[in-house]
Design an enzyme around this catalytic site. Structure first.
Site, PDB file in Angstrom:
ATOM      1  N   THR A   1      -1.949  -7.877  -0.448  1.00 31.15           N
ATOM      2  CA  THR A   1       0.270  -7.258   0.159  1.00 31.15           C
ATOM      3  C   THR A   1       0.565  -8.037   0.416  1.00 31.15           C
ATOM      4  O   THR A   1       0.335  -9.657   0.937  1.00 31.15           O
ATOM      5  CB  THR A   1       0.519  -6.095   0.234  1.00 31.15           C
ATOM      6  OG1 THR A   1       0.069  -6.031   1.908  1.00 31.15           O
ATOM      7  CG2 THR A   1      -0.577  -4.998   0.085  1.00 31.15           C
TER       8      THR A   1
ATOM      9  N   SER B   1      -7.123   0.271   9.744  1.00 35.02           N
ATOM     10  CA  SER B   1      -7.327  -0.862   9.283  1.00 35.02           C
ATOM     11  C   SER B   1      -9.471  -1.183   9.260  1.00 35.02           C
ATOM     12  O   SER B   1      -9.481  -0.595  10.535  1.00 35.02           O
ATOM     13  CB  SER B   1      -6.509  -2.387  10.212  1.00 35.02           C
ATOM     14  OG  SER B   1      -6.877  -3.774   9.649  1.00 35.02           O
TER      15      SER B   1
ATOM     16  N   LYS C   1      -4.925  -0.570  15.605  1.00 31.20           N
ATOM     17  CA  LYS C   1      -5.524  -0.309  14.681  1.00 31.20           C
ATOM     18  C   LYS C   1      -6.775   0.770  15.244  1.00 31.20           C
ATOM     19  O   LYS C   1      -7.153   1.891  14.383  1.00 31.20           O
ATOM     20  CB  LYS C   1      -6.145  -0.969  13.406  1.00 31.20           C
ATOM     21  CG  LYS C   1      -4.757  -1.586  13.022  1.00 31.20           C
ATOM     22  CD  LYS C   1      -3.611  -0.106  12.069  1.00 31.20           C
ATOM     23  CE  LYS C   1      -2.410  -1.187  11.443  1.00 31.20           C
ATOM     24  NZ  LYS C   1      -1.482  -0.206  10.429  1.00 31.20           N
TER      25      LYS C   1
ATOM     26  N   TYR D   1      -2.735  -6.192  17.768  1.00 33.41           N
ATOM     27  CA  TYR D   1      -2.729  -5.873  16.532  1.00 33.41           C
ATOM     28  C   TYR D   1      -4.351  -4.817  15.982  1.00 33.41           C
ATOM     29  O   TYR D   1      -4.536  -3.898  15.687  1.00 33.41           O
ATOM     30  CB  TYR D   1      -2.639  -6.244  15.220  1.00 33.41           C
ATOM     31  CG  TYR D   1      -2.838  -5.691  13.593  1.00 33.41           C
ATOM     32  CD1 TYR D   1      -1.905  -4.758  13.152  1.00 33.41           C
ATOM     33  CD2 TYR D   1      -4.025  -6.061  12.439  1.00 33.41           C
ATOM     34  CE1 TYR D   1      -1.854  -4.715  11.799  1.00 33.41           C
ATOM     35  CE2 TYR D   1      -4.025  -4.979  11.789  1.00 33.41           C
ATOM     36  CZ  TYR D   1      -3.096  -4.910  10.334  1.00 33.41           C
ATOM     37  OH  TYR D   1      -3.428  -3.954   9.809  1.00 33.41           O
TER      38      TYR D   1
ATOM     39  N   ILE E   1       0.907  -1.147  -0.237  1.00 39.94           N
ATOM     40  CA  ILE E   1      -0.555  -0.271  -0.199  1.00 39.94           C
ATOM     41  C   ILE E   1       0.531   1.569  -0.140  1.00 39.94           C
ATOM     42  O   ILE E   1       0.487   2.329  -0.969  1.00 39.94           O
ATOM     43  CB  ILE E   1      -0.949  -0.032   1.017  1.00 39.94           C
ATOM     44  CG1 ILE E   1      -1.958  -0.820   1.441  1.00 39.94           C
ATOM     45  CG2 ILE E   1      -1.332   0.913   1.313  1.00 39.94           C
ATOM     46  CD1 ILE E   1      -2.974  -1.215   2.362  1.00 39.94           C
TER      47      ILE E   1
HETATM   48  P1  NAP Z   1       3.940  -4.622   3.505  1.00 37.53           P
HETATM   49  O1  NAP Z   1       3.045  -4.950   1.986  1.00 37.53           O
HETATM   50  O2  NAP Z   1       3.934  -6.447   4.272  1.00 37.53           O
HETATM   51  O3  NAP Z   1       4.230  -3.531   3.094  1.00 37.53           O
HETATM   52  C1  NAP Z   1       4.449  -3.153   4.509  1.00 37.53           C
HETATM   53  C2  NAP Z   1       5.954  -1.848   3.682  1.00 37.53           C
HETATM   54  O4  NAP Z   1       6.588  -1.448   5.247  1.00 37.53           O
HETATM   55  C3  NAP Z   1       7.066  -1.905   3.015  1.00 37.53           C
HETATM   56  O5  NAP Z   1       7.491  -1.551   2.846  1.00 37.53           O
HETATM   57  C4  NAP Z   1       8.361  -2.602   4.347  1.00 37.53           C
HETATM   58  O6  NAP Z   1       9.627  -2.949   4.034  1.00 37.53           O
HETATM   59  C5  NAP Z   1       7.762  -1.354   5.419  1.00 37.53           C
HETATM   60  N1  NAP Z   1       8.001  -1.995   6.716  1.00 37.53           N
HETATM   61  C6  NAP Z   1       7.626  -2.874   7.642  1.00 37.53           C
HETATM   62  N2  NAP Z   1       7.978  -2.434   9.061  1.00 37.53           N
HETATM   63  C7  NAP Z   1       8.902  -1.143   8.750  1.00 37.53           C
HETATM   64  C8  NAP Z   1       9.491  -0.663   9.754  1.00 37.53           C
HETATM   65  N3  NAP Z   1       9.344  -0.714  11.234  1.00 37.53           N
HETATM   66  N4  NAP Z   1       9.625   0.821   9.345  1.00 37.53           N
HETATM   67  C9  NAP Z   1       9.514   1.115   8.137  1.00 37.53           C
HETATM   68  N5  NAP Z   1       9.167   0.889   7.567  1.00 37.53           N
HETATM   69  C10 NAP Z   1       8.473  -1.232   7.806  1.00 37.53           C
HETATM   70  O7  NAP Z   1       2.500  -4.587   4.214  1.00 37.53           O
HETATM   71  P2  NAP Z   1       0.866  -3.018   3.545  1.00 37.53           P
HETATM   72  O8  NAP Z   1       0.052  -4.302   3.302  1.00 37.53           O
HETATM   73  O9  NAP Z   1       1.285  -3.022   2.265  1.00 37.53           O
HETATM   74  O10 NAP Z   1       0.288  -3.379   4.637  1.00 37.53           O
HETATM   75  C11 NAP Z   1       0.666  -1.124   5.147  1.00 37.53           C
HETATM   76  C12 NAP Z   1      -0.108  -0.971   5.936  1.00 37.53           C
HETATM   77  O11 NAP Z   1      -1.627  -0.644   6.038  1.00 37.53           O
HETATM   78  C13 NAP Z   1       0.302  -1.764   7.335  1.00 37.53           C
HETATM   79  O12 NAP Z   1       0.518  -0.220   8.002  1.00 37.53           O
HETATM   80  C14 NAP Z   1      -0.852  -2.185   7.687  1.00 37.53           C
HETATM   81  O13 NAP Z   1      -1.362  -2.322   9.191  1.00 37.53           O
HETATM   82  C15 NAP Z   1      -2.281  -1.435   6.568  1.00 37.53           C
HETATM   83  N6  NAP Z   1      -3.537  -2.300   6.267  1.00 37.53           N
HETATM   84  C16 NAP Z   1      -3.160  -3.450   6.125  1.00 37.53           C
HETATM   85  C17 NAP Z   1      -4.082  -3.883   5.062  1.00 37.53           C
HETATM   86  C18 NAP Z   1      -3.824  -5.271   3.938  1.00 37.53           C
HETATM   87  O14 NAP Z   1      -5.225  -5.974   3.518  1.00 37.53           O
HETATM   88  N7  NAP Z   1      -2.439  -5.292   3.543  1.00 37.53           N
HETATM   89  C19 NAP Z   1      -5.339  -4.021   5.221  1.00 37.53           C
HETATM   90  C20 NAP Z   1      -4.990  -3.273   6.341  1.00 37.53           C
HETATM   91  C21 NAP Z   1      -4.362  -2.549   7.148  1.00 37.53           C
HETATM   92  P3  NAP Z   1      10.880  -2.931   4.511  1.00 37.53           P
HETATM   93  O15 NAP Z   1      10.450  -5.029   5.108  1.00 37.53           O
HETATM   94  O16 NAP Z   1      11.878  -3.319   3.558  1.00 37.53           O
HETATM   95  O17 NAP Z   1      10.953  -3.014   6.449  1.00 37.53           O
END
Ligand code: NAP
Length: 300
Positions: free
Chosen positions: A241, A193, A210, A206, A68
């Site tokens: 993702t 979330s 959120k 978690y 995201i």
């Molecule tokens: P993702 O595809 O796993 O990407 C996560 C990104 O954050 C990666 O670039 C990772 O890179 C970086 N990251 C992880 N921990 C970090 C830290 N401590 N400091 C800085 N960077 C960090 O995850 P996503 O699904 O896009 O999720 C992004 C956000 O959306 C999160 O806050 C998650 O809670 C929220 N969200 C996701 C979903 C879903 O279904 N995907 C639903 C609701 C909310 P590195 O590994 O290099 O650090």
């Protein structure tokens, strides 16, 4: 007296003129439509070239090398912003920067684990020195180290989730504040979330983190409004993702499709447009709002 036809013939360009005209046209088309073209300049429906809606804005996006956060960085840059991507791993930062640069977008990258004070300091210093200020902060970094019972969660798990998901956006924003205040109209986006509204079983801490972000959004919106800084919250549902792999089994997806009625799960790009809107002047009277991007609405 030359016939009208012969007169017209006199206006027919020579072969060389035609070649030159095609060259100019080809150059213009390449500049406008190639993926390397600076996308801060686009053609509007009136045929007039116009600058992107976020032209000249500086946007810092945490957790933006995948998923995201990356889709948001790409969209903001396509809309004209200078973006700073960051995450914990240098190779992920390098990869994200290379992809965005390949598209001709304005991007810099820096490794930053948002839970580490020294990493946040380095990021803030780089942004202040290089850009002289910040207009947009998107806090997309989030973690979930536990699948299990809430009351069984260790202190270490609680600390990690609350540090990264809840405290780090507030601490980073606090550090960036002097650099935002001087810019005037700024926008902050936190990423919550739907688990904030509908707790997902076995993801207790978690879910709670959120929900806390919804409160942080409301509080900061009130506190920062007099400074010209708007604070809103993106609330994604299931988005495809690596982060959501844990809940992407086939029967879970079938259940979700049934529940929502929408026959698909979300893509990172589904989240990016609304963030661009929330950072743009079109949303200049919206603050403290939580916007759900989930294919359904969990709230009234
Ligand atoms: P993702 O595809 O796993 O990407 C996560 C990104 O954050 C990666 O670039 C990772 O890179 C970086 N990251 C992880 N921990 C970090 C830290 N401590 N400091 C800085 N960077 C960090 O995850 P996503 O699904 O896009 O999720 C992004 C956000 O959306 C999160 O806050 C998650 O809670 C929220 N969200 C996701 C979903 C879903 O279904 N995907 C639903 C609701 C909310 P590195 O590994 O290099 O650090």
């Amino acid at each position: 007296m030359p016939s009208p036809i012969l007169g017209a013939q006199a206006l027919v360009p020579t072969d060389q003129t035609l070649i030159d005209m095609f060259r100019v046209l080809e150059f213009a088309c390449r500049a406008l439509f190639s993926p390397r073209a600076p996308l801060s300049v686009r053609m509007s429906s009136t045929g007039v070239y116009k600058k992107g809606i976020l032209a000249d804005k500086v946007a810092v996006i945490t957790g933006s090398t995948h998923g995201i956060g990356f889709a948001i960085a790409q969209r903001l840059a396509r809309d004209g912003a200078h973006v700073v991507v960051s995450s914990r791993k240098q190779q992920n930062v390098d990869r994200a920067v290379a992809i965005l640069k390949e598209e001709g977008l304005s991007v810099r990258g820096m490794m930053c684990h948002v839970g580490k004070a020294e990493d946040r300091n380095r990021l803030v210093t780089m942004v202040a020195d290089y850009y002289g200020g910040v207009d947009i902060l998107v806090c997309a970094a989030g973690v979930n180290p536990l699948v299990g019972s809430t009351l069984g969660a260790s202190e270490q798990v609680w600390d990690k989730i609350l540090d990264v998901n809840v405290k780090s956006p507030a601490l980073l924003l606090g550090q960036l504040l002097p650099h935002m205040e001087k810019r005037g109209k700024c926008s902050v986006i936190l990423v919550s979330s739907v688990a904030a509204y509908f707790p997902v079983s076995l993801l207790g801490p978690y879910n709670i983190s959120k929900t806390a972000l919804l409160g942080l959004t409301k509080t900061l919106a009130v506190e920062l409004a007099p400074k010209g800084i708007r604070v809103n919250c993106l609330v994604p549902g299931l988005i495809k993702t690596p982060f959501s792999n844990v809940v992407q089994e086939e029967d879970m997806i079938t259940q979700i499709k049934k529940l929502h009625g929408m026959q698909r799960i979300g893509q990172p790009e589904d989240c990016a447009g609304i963030v661009s809107f929330l950072c743009s002047p079109d949303s200049s009277y919206i603050t403290g709002e939580n916007i759900v991007v989930a294919g359904f609405s969990p709230k009234l």
